[in-house]
Design an enzyme around this catalytic site. Structure first.
Site, PDB file in Angstrom:
ATOM      1  CG  HIS A 105     -73.440  17.839  63.349  1.00  0.00           C
ATOM      2  ND1 HIS A 105     -73.442  18.039  64.701  1.00  0.00           N
ATOM      3  CD2 HIS A 105     -72.650  18.812  62.809  1.00  0.00           C
ATOM      4  CE1 HIS A 105     -72.669  19.094  64.986  1.00  0.00           C
ATOM      5  NE2 HIS A 105     -72.180  19.578  63.853  1.00  0.00           N
ATOM      6  CD  GLU A 164     -74.871  16.518  71.472  1.00  0.00           C
ATOM      7  OE1 GLU A 164     -75.007  15.433  70.872  1.00  0.00           O
ATOM      8  OE2 GLU A 164     -74.273  17.493  70.991  1.00  0.00           O
ATOM      9  CD  GLU A 214     -74.773  14.730  65.293  1.00  0.00           C
ATOM     10  OE1 GLU A 214     -73.584  14.932  65.579  1.00  0.00           O
ATOM     11  OE2 GLU A 214     -75.702  15.498  65.634  1.00  0.00           O
TER      12      GLU A 214
HETATM   13 ZN   LIG Z   1     -74.360  17.108  66.214  1.00  0.00          ZN
END
Ligand SMILES: [Zn+2]
Length: 330
Positions: free
Chosen positions: A51, A210, A54
């Site tokens: 992504h 994450e 990010e």
């Molecule tokens: Zn992501």
């Protein structure tokens, strides 16, 4: 902004000298293979920027690359460093056309033509080439795909382990604990993520990390990512993992996926609700004309709530407490 970040954003490949002994090869734009001569039997993929907005994990990966370039960090394991979605990074967007992390495992073939579909196919090919090149019968294959979350989280840093039918080994979970992660979530169904693809296609130990909330390039709170960095450095040079300072990791299993199938779908949560918010049993968490979802007696923690997804996509996950899942028989 760091010079390497500037380079990554403005030209195809970071131009830095890398020790010849590592036999550096760019397998594709933003994909660097390093192969030390006497590597122990482990091949490790570390990816960031699947992504594009990010940014913190991208900066962490660039920092490691700079240390490898300067000789401060000497890899003792076969490494594939992956900067996922470069055009999206340059545009400071999650993606240009399609969420790349839903397109792996061949799903790119059924998606409309886009940069992300092409790139997902390319990343599948280069990962296969890397593992094939690094292969020996006893080689362990590991993959860490680093992300940051959109919303706040009761457990700020956590791992998502893809559904897997092959065994996962305790050292992989020891590594996640050494990274000072707060929680580990075990998926219970297949998905289109990079980590699921690597796990399934190569029988690898793989997960999505994450690592907190991202900010624009150059404005990240990098100390927040120090424990992940320390773990990665230890992994790369084959040193003992750092000792964990935090309380034990909390383990969860996905008990239910809330799939939105109607435009009239509602989620009964405030917009600012954090990941891992614990809800009371029986609470009606989501509703659409043909069904509603209630919180169960054990599956009470909500993850990734998002009513704004397109119909057909996941609007949240309900989690139950669980132990690490090592193999199918558990
Ligand atoms: Zn992501």
């Amino acid at each position: 902004m760091q010079p390497l970040t500037e380079q990554l954003l403005h030209c195809a490949l970071p131009d830095l000298p890398l020790p010849a002994v590592l036999r550096p090869r760019w397998l594709a734009e933003g994909v660097l293979q390093l192969t030390p001569q006497h590597a122990p039997p482990r091949a490790v993929v570390v990816s960031a920027g699947i992504h594009g907005n990010e940014t913190a994990p991208i900066e962490l990966l660039l920092q490691l690359l700079a240390e490898i370039g300067s000789g401060a960090l000497r890899p003792e394991t076969a490494l594939l460093l992956v900067f996922g979605n470069l055009p999206a990074m340059r545009a400071n967007r999650r993606y240009l056309h399609h969420d790349m992390n839903r397109l792996f495992g061949g799903r790119h073939r059924n998606a409309p033509r886009s940069h992300e579909a092409t790139r997902a196919a390319e990343l599948e090919r280069v990962t296969a080439a890397f593992f094939a090149q690094a292969d020996a019968p006893e080689t362990e294959r590991w993959h860490l795909d680093m992300h940051t979350a959109i919303r706040g989280s009761r457990y700020p840093q956590f791992a998502l382990v893809p559904y897997h039918a092959h065994p996962y080994h305790p050292p992989f979970f020891d590594m996640l604990a050494a990274a000072e992660l707060d929680a580990v979530v075990q998926h219970s169904a297949a998905g289109g993520t990079f980590s699921h693809f690597v796990s399934e296609a190569f029988q690898a130990q793989s997960c999505t990390l994450e690592l907190g909330k991202a900010r624009p390039f150059g404005r990240n709170d990098l100390p927040q990512f120090a424990a992940t960095g320390a773990m990665l450095r230890a992994l790369i040079i084959g040193a003992p993992l750092p000792a964990r300072q935090k309380p034990p990791v909390q383990h969860f299993t996905v008990a239910e996926s809330i799939i939105k199938t109607s435009e009239h779908f509602t989620l009964n949560l405030p917009d600012e609700a954090e990941n891992f918010t614990c809800l009371p049993p029986g609470y009606e968490i989501a509703h659409q004309p043909d069904r509603c979802w209630r919180v169960g007696d054990t599956a009470r923690h909500i993850l990734f709530p998002n009513a704004g997804v397109a119909p057909g996509l996941r609007a949240g996950l309900l989690l139950a407490p669980g132990a690490p899942r090592l193999s199918l028989s558990e």
